[in-house]
Scaffold this active site. Structure first.
Site, mmCIF file in Angstrom:
data_model
loop_
_atom_site.group_PDB
_atom_site.id
_atom_site.type_symbol
_atom_site.label_atom_id
_atom_site.label_comp_id
_atom_site.label_asym_id
_atom_site.label_seq_id
_atom_site.Cartn_x
_atom_site.Cartn_y
_atom_site.Cartn_z
ATOM 1 N N LYS A 152 0.860 -1.188 0.000
ATOM 2 C CA LYS A 152 0.000 0.000 0.000
ATOM 3 C C LYS A 152 0.897 1.239 0.000
ATOM 4 C CE LYS A 152 -3.935 -2.351 0.654
ATOM 5 N NZ LYS A 152 -5.165 -2.323 -0.122
ATOM 6 N N LYS A 178 0.709 -9.961 -2.281
ATOM 7 C CA LYS A 178 -0.478 -9.962 -3.144
ATOM 8 C C LYS A 178 -0.578 -8.625 -3.867
ATOM 9 C CE LYS A 178 -5.513 -9.731 -2.695
ATOM 10 N NZ LYS A 178 -5.490 -8.301 -3.086
ATOM 11 N N ASP A 180 -2.734 -5.683 -5.549
ATOM 12 C CA ASP A 180 -4.079 -5.205 -5.236
ATOM 13 C C ASP A 180 -5.006 -5.428 -6.427
ATOM 14 O OD1 ASP A 180 -4.450 -2.793 -2.644
ATOM 15 O OD2 ASP A 180 -5.832 -4.334 -3.331
ATOM 16 N N GLU A 181 -6.331 -5.353 -6.126
ATOM 17 C CA GLU A 181 -7.287 -5.763 -7.164
ATOM 18 C C GLU A 181 -7.267 -4.821 -8.371
ATOM 19 O OE1 GLU A 181 -8.097 -4.731 -4.142
ATOM 20 O OE2 GLU A 181 -9.261 -2.911 -4.432
ATOM 21 N N HIS A 270 -10.141 -12.824 -6.140
ATOM 22 C CA HIS A 270 -10.554 -11.572 -5.507
ATOM 23 C C HIS A 270 -11.983 -11.295 -5.954
ATOM 24 C CE1 HIS A 270 -10.705 -7.456 -4.135
ATOM 25 N NE2 HIS A 270 -9.577 -7.648 -3.492
ATOM 26 N N LYS A 310 -13.085 -3.309 7.715
ATOM 27 C CA LYS A 310 -13.655 -2.063 7.158
ATOM 28 C C LYS A 310 -14.789 -2.314 6.174
ATOM 29 C CE LYS A 310 -10.527 -1.788 3.190
ATOM 30 N NZ LYS A 310 -9.341 -1.222 2.577
HETATM 31 C C1 CAP Z 1 -7.610 -4.804 1.760
HETATM 32 C C2 CAP Z 1 -7.831 -4.808 0.258
HETATM 33 C C3 CAP Z 1 -8.758 -5.919 -0.220
HETATM 34 C C4 CAP Z 1 -10.063 -6.039 0.514
HETATM 35 C C5 CAP Z 1 -11.095 -6.724 -0.383
HETATM 36 C C6 CAP Z 1 -8.371 -3.458 -0.209
HETATM 37 O O1 CAP Z 1 -6.655 -3.844 2.051
HETATM 38 O O2 CAP Z 1 -6.605 -5.009 -0.425
HETATM 39 O O3 CAP Z 1 -8.995 -5.669 -1.600
HETATM 40 O O4 CAP Z 1 -9.879 -6.830 1.643
HETATM 41 O O5 CAP Z 1 -12.280 -6.899 0.346
HETATM 42 O O6 CAP Z 1 -7.985 -3.095 -1.322
HETATM 43 O O7 CAP Z 1 -9.169 -2.899 0.523
HETATM 44 P P1 CAP Z 1 -6.448 -3.434 3.597
HETATM 45 P P2 CAP Z 1 -12.809 -8.383 0.632
HETATM 46 O O8 CAP Z 1 -5.840 -4.641 4.301
HETATM 47 O O9 CAP Z 1 -5.497 -2.280 3.554
HETATM 48 O O10 CAP Z 1 -7.778 -3.073 4.134
HETATM 49 O O11 CAP Z 1 -11.656 -9.101 1.262
HETATM 50 O O12 CAP Z 1 -13.989 -8.182 1.536
HETATM 51 O O13 CAP Z 1 -13.197 -8.947 -0.694
HETATM 52 MG MG MG Z 2 -7.339 -4.707 -2.361
#
Ligand code: CAP
Ligand code: MG
Length: 429
Positions: A152, A178, A180-181, A270, A310
């Site tokens: 991040k 990982k 990010d998406e 994801h 969150k």
């Molecule tokens: C979490 C995260 C994930 C979320 C996806 C984000 O980052 O990388 O994509 O967890 O949600 O981009 O928010 P943080 P879910 O650890 O900084 O929050 O797992 O509910 O699909």
């Molecule tokens: Mg993410």
């Protein structure tokens, strides 16, 4: 009206066969329509019918009619004959039981809660290649959650910065880096450069720690491009690809699953975009249906929520998702259906979203320690940097597994102490 025949699709005496596919809906009829009016329309429009009687109907086609057969308050079960579904074709399944029906005027809101997949249907899918045991075997780690982190800020780093962040986290104790998406191949961080540099850092981190490290590489893109990217991951010695399964689509996911069988790559699913249609308790489709279809196609890991983080993830939903992904025989309840998985391997639940060392223990208490935990901001926000952030998370997990409260354990674990000074045991939103 004389030209309507929706009630032909309602049969409260119907007794489904083992071969029927069953869908469970939560139905809110529009004003002046009964639940039967609504259910008849659902069964008709999602099987063979339309708004009017037809001159082309015959007895053979009548046998293909879906039947709304069980009514419990707003919950309706619909049984679908086997012949309505093409073997091995998930897009066609969704176009049937989750297609036009959401737009019918006689229905104010509709939510597809669950689908019971019959044994014959499962036979046409591979399921996970590795499954939970296979993923754990890659790391030879069996007695704690596997740990992942996303560098991040979620996008913006150069390939070099991304790879360096990976090294810091891996050496600090993370198993899986990982992407990010929404990180794919942007001008500041092109896919090929990122992957080559990051796997070099992965090798260095393995050398330094003596531990197996790996990388969830986001290949999300047009399907042919995803195949190219998956092949590069294999070439560079990776064991995983990550796919945003809902934005690439079911057809692309099925294609990638076939490719990953040949490449011996595990798939990390994801679920970005799911909340657009899974979150509204009255309308859309549950994440349970999404997860079941993803397990059936064959993802090895899938995000299931955190309860305490969150992003919206209600307790019962997370428990149902965890049980449906990890068991071979899921016992349904009022809002879910029984499901046998036979020889389909389990999919590894991933808990992620707003987690940090102060609340990791709650995640393991609520869900399980047999999960993958992803911590992004809760690692990279550590005042002493990413490596310390990774250490703090490992310390929080060690504390839980030793039965020691995280505040107590922090007294003689510096990285954890500093993390708790910043975040305490707060639940972000
Ligand atoms: C979490 C995260 C994930 C979320 C996806 C984000 O980052 O990388 O994509 O967890 O949600 O981009 O928010 P943080 P879910 O650890 O900084 O929050 O797992 O509910 O699909
Ligand atoms: Mg993410």
């Amino acid at each position: 009206m004389s030209f309507e025949w929706y009630m032909d699709f309602v049969d409260k005496k119907y007794n489904p066969s083992e071969e029927d596919l069953i869908a469970l809906f939560k139905v809110t009829p529009s004003p002046n329509y009964s639940i039967e009016d609504a259910a008849g329309r659902i069964a008709s429009e999602s099987s063979i019918g339309t708004w009017t009687t037809l001159s082309t109907m015959n007895e053979r086609i009548r046998a293909l009619m879906a039947k709304a057969y069980e009514f419990n308050k707003n919950y309706v079960k619909v049984a679908y004959p086997k012949e309505l579904f093409e073997e091995g074709n998930i897009p066609q399944l969704i176009s049937s039981v989750a297609g036009n029906i959401f737009g019918m005027k006689a229905i104010e809101s509709l939510r597809l809660l669950d689908i019971k997949l019959p044994r014959w249907y499962l036979k046409y899918f591979r399921g996970p290649q590795k499954g939970i045991d296979g993923v754990r075997d890659i790391f030879k780690v069996y007695s704690r959650p596997l740990l992942a982190t996303v560098p991040k800020p979620k996008v913006g780093m150069t390939s070099e910065e991304h790879a360096e962040a990976g090294f810091e986290a891996w050496v600090g104790g993370i198993d899986l880096l990982k992407d990010d998406e929404n990180l794919s191949s942007q001008p500041f961080n092109r896919f090929e450069e990122r992957v080559k540099l990051t796997f070099k850092k992965r090798d260095a981190a393995e050398k330094e720690t003596g531990e197996k490290k790996d990388y969830l590489v986001n290949i999300t893109s047009e399907t042919k491009e995803m195949i190219k990217r998956a092949r590069l991951v294999r070439e560079l010695g990776g064991n995983f690809v990550m796919v945003d399964i809902l934005t690439v689509g079911w057809s692309a996911l099925q294609t990638i699953r076939e490719e990953c069988e040949d490449l011996k790559l595990a798939i990390h699913a994801h679920r970005a975009f799911h909340a657009a249609f899974t979150r509204n308790p009255e309308h859309g489709m549950t994440m349970l249906v999404v997860a079941k279809l993803a397990r059936l196609i064959g993802v090895d890991n899938i995000h299931v929520g955190t309860v305490v983080g969150k992003l919206e993830s209600p307790l019962q939903e997370v428990k149902d998702l965890y049980n449906e992904m990890t068991s071979q025989k899921f016992k349904g309840n009022e809002l879910t259906l029984d499901q046998e998985w036979y020889n389909i391997k389990p999919t590894f639940p991933v808990s992620s979203g707003g987690l940090h060392p102060g609340i990791i223990q709650e995640v393991m208490e609520i869900i399980s320690s047999n999960i993958i935990i992803q911590v992004g901001g809760g690692l990279w926000g550590h005042p002493m940097g990413g490596r310390a952030g990774a250490k703090a998370i490992r310390q929080a997990i060690d504390a839980y597994l030793k039965g020691v409260d995280v505040l107590e354990y922090a007294k003689d674990h510096e990285e954890l102490k500093v993390a708790l000074e910043k975040w305490g045991v707060s639940k972000p939103s």
